[in-house]
Design a protein around this motif. Sequence first.
Motif, PDB file in Angstrom:
ATOM      1  N   THR A   2      56.484  -3.767-131.794  1.00  0.00           N
ATOM      2  CA  THR A   2      57.673  -4.565-131.521  1.00  0.00           C
ATOM      3  C   THR A   2      57.836  -4.773-130.031  1.00  0.00           C
ATOM      4  OG1 THR A   2      58.792  -3.743-133.498  1.00  0.00           O
ATOM      5  CG2 THR A   2      60.167  -4.700-131.774  1.00  0.00           C
ATOM      6  N   ARG A  76      57.021 -10.685-133.848  1.00  0.00           N
ATOM      7  CA  ARG A  76      56.649  -9.406-133.240  1.00  0.00           C
ATOM      8  C   ARG A  76      57.852  -8.687-132.665  1.00  0.00           C
ATOM      9  NH1 ARG A  76      53.149 -12.464-134.395  1.00  0.00           N
ATOM     10  NH2 ARG A  76      50.991 -11.875-134.837  1.00  0.00           N
ATOM     11  N   GLY A  77      59.041  -9.098-133.101  1.00  0.00           N
ATOM     12  CA  GLY A  77      60.248  -8.343-132.808  1.00  0.00           C
ATOM     13  C   GLY A  77      61.060  -8.788-131.627  1.00  0.00           C
TER      14      GLY A  77
END
Length: 321
Positions: A2, A76-77
């Motif tokens: 993340t 991917r956060g």
Amino acid sequence: MTILLGSIADDYTGASDLANTLTKNGLRTVQTVGIPDPSLALPDVDAVVVSLKIRSVAAKDAVAAALEAESWLRGRGAGHVLYKICSTFDSTDLGNIGPVTEALLSVSGGHIALVTPAFPETGRTVYLGHLFVNGQPLDESPLKDHPLNPMRDANLARVLTRQSRGKVGLIDLPTVTDGADAVRARLDRLRAEGAAAAIADAVFERDLETLGKTALEMPVSTGASGLGLGLARALLRSGRASASDGGKRSHPPRRRSCRGGRRQLFGGNAEAARCGGTAYAGAAARHGKAPRRIGRDFRSDCLGRGTDWRGPGGHRRERRT
């Protein structure tokens, strides 16, 4: 993994400038060239800067590329995405700053974006919504004569309004000086009045810190590397990121030969540093001078500091960041 901060840069050199700024201000940063393959495994980083070449393309093409990059970053956060633009607000009356900003807002659930190209370290300041370059109004400075996007108006609210569907407001310097709470309250008022973007004044570095703290609470912001500085420091002060070593490593970089006789510099054991022209991890990046760069389509020569290069399609990279 993340990531904390995502950025979509409208050109390659501007992306490098931003990634360097994030690194210098404590974030572990990776810069990609182009939108990475979904299978790309990232090293352990706080921020990712996706480098695109969309500053002077048709607005619809810029929007499409930016939205694809945004989807990759959110996947991917990334809780906040910065649309990185030139510190001289290079744009035309059709875009691309306004259309891309509004498109990013529409898919992120945001209602208003803080916008500022200010970066006092490089002589770019904004006062009462007007951009100054080393103390001169933009339209009176030598930078007004860009061959692709000449800038004849220093009033950024007026420039952005011409290329936006929504209203554009102003966060003036007294409000910024009063702190993050005052900026937040001003954004709320502008949003209630129907504004989709707000040009923010910034004359000193502390102004960027105030703006970064406020922008981080929203899903999208638009600005030059100065706003990146503010966002990076806000992440550190919030405790969400821990200060890195600025990219320094105890081991020297390794130089490896790549496909076709080309050479790229690699340092450390970044998983993304793969040969064959598919990745780049600058040696200087691993020793405190710049972030690493990776990207599936980057096949130009990387011959060291100060070397001019041509990006995908043979286009010479721009000098303005």
